[in-house]
Write a protein that holds these residues in place. Structure first.
Motif, mmCIF file in Angstrom:
data_model
loop_
_atom_site.group_PDB
_atom_site.id
_atom_site.type_symbol
_atom_site.label_atom_id
_atom_site.label_comp_id
_atom_site.label_asym_id
_atom_site.label_seq_id
_atom_site.Cartn_x
_atom_site.Cartn_y
_atom_site.Cartn_z
ATOM 1 N N VAL A 138 0.443 -1.391 -0.178
ATOM 2 C CA VAL A 138 -0.226 -0.152 -0.003
ATOM 3 C C VAL A 138 0.995 0.787 0.092
ATOM 4 N N ALA A 139 1.882 1.341 0.813
ATOM 5 C CA ALA A 139 2.649 2.528 0.634
ATOM 6 C C ALA A 139 3.413 2.181 -0.628
ATOM 7 N N ARG A 140 4.250 1.928 -1.250
ATOM 8 C CA ARG A 140 4.240 1.790 -2.632
ATOM 9 C C ARG A 140 3.589 1.995 -3.713
ATOM 10 N N ILE A 141 2.449 1.454 -3.492
ATOM 11 C CA ILE A 141 1.040 2.096 -4.040
ATOM 12 C C ILE A 141 0.871 3.551 -4.226
ATOM 13 N N GLY A 142 1.234 4.005 -2.757
ATOM 14 C CA GLY A 142 0.966 5.744 -2.602
ATOM 15 C C GLY A 142 1.346 6.406 -2.996
ATOM 16 N N ALA A 143 3.066 5.565 -3.300
ATOM 17 C CA ALA A 143 4.494 6.501 -3.673
ATOM 18 C C ALA A 143 4.181 6.524 -4.982
#
Length: 290
Positions: A138-143
């Protein structure tokens, strides 16, 4: 932290790629993530975590279904397993990149280092190694989505003349500071040598050639053009291209640098990024051969 099963909806509640997705009223517009994996447990866990983060989710269990889903309706990001049955993730990525710059995040097994490198070289934006933490995904999606803006502009439009003038100034400056300006519509444009970037619309031109760059490739090139006299370590490029605190390997940065070089070389510019051995990278002259 390894992949674990949260309190997720049962597998029969998966929203398949062909289905319509309900949108939360407070999310306008809601970003859509297409999850492509043949493992129902991974699909279920990712669907739960991604929906909880506020995104709409579509599901595909193989490459053919994923390609058909993308043909029917676009999405904002694809999570793509490399080891799919039939059409594998690498081939799906190749086919997607023939007509779209939608961000692609690969899922790969620990032993698939060669496949990961190939994936990055054919246009993937990043990868996560299994077993993984859903929070990391999820963090990578946001970034990725934060730095990615899909441009529907084929060129520089009304700013073409201004960009051309800027490119001329950049070419004259050579290794000096990059030219930076705004067109009459207020779009930010930067240039160095023969390379011009429209930062607002995320479009790039080398000489007379329009470049097809992924979001991370664009970001790396923009970082270098904005500071043409600086030599960057790989770590500095990682920090600049990945604004959130996410670990990215040296091989990931090297693969994206190779991609930028290859794409600019095809446009006639073979000196876009120089390697400073034992240290990192810096911007080259960016001169295109007519």
């Amino acid at each position: 932290m390894e992949l674990s099963r949260p309190e997720a909806p049962s597998s029969h509640q998966e929203h398949h790629a062909s289905g319509n997705q309900p949108l939360d009223a407070h999310k306008t517009p809601q970003r859509t993530v297409l999850v492509v994996d043949d493992d129902p447990h991974i699909r279920e866990v990712l669907q739960f975590a991604i929906r909880k983060a506020g995104y709409a989710v579509r599901i595909a269990n193989d490459g053919q279904t994923a390609l058909a889903a993308l043909e029917a309706a676009p999405c904002d990001l694809i999570i793509l397993d490399i080891g799919l049955p039939g059409i594998d993730g690498l081939e799906v990525c190749r086919q997607v990149r023939t007509g779209s710059d939608v961000p692609i995040l690969f899922l790969s097994a620990r032993g698939d280092e060669v496949d990961r490198i190939v994936g990055l070289e054919i246009g993937a934006d990043d990868y996560v190694t299994k077993p993984f933490s859903p929070r990391e995904v999820v963090a990578r999606i946001g970034a990725i989505l934060k730095r990615h803006t899909v441009s529907r502009v084929s060129g520089f439009g009304a700013g073409q003349a201004g960009a051309g003038a800027g490119a001329g100034a950049g070419a004259g400056a050579g290794a000096g500071e990059a030219d930076s300006a705004s067109d009459p519509d207020g779009n930010e444009q930067i240039s160095h040598g023969s390379v011009r970037l429209d930062v607002t619309h995320r479009s790039a031109v080398c000489g007379r050639e329009t470049l097809s760059l992924t979001s991370l490739e664009f970001e790396l090139l923009a970082v270098l053009i904005r500071r043409p006299r600086q030599t960057f370590t790989r770590e500095q490029l990682m920090v600049a291209a990945y604004p959130t605190n996410i670990h990215v390997s040296d091989r990931t940065i090297d693969s994206h640098v190779r991609n930028v070089r290859a794409k600019l070389a095809r446009a006639g510019c073979r000196d876009v990024i120089e390697t400073v051995h034992g240290f990192g990278f810096r911007l080259g002259q960016c001169t295109a051969n007519d």
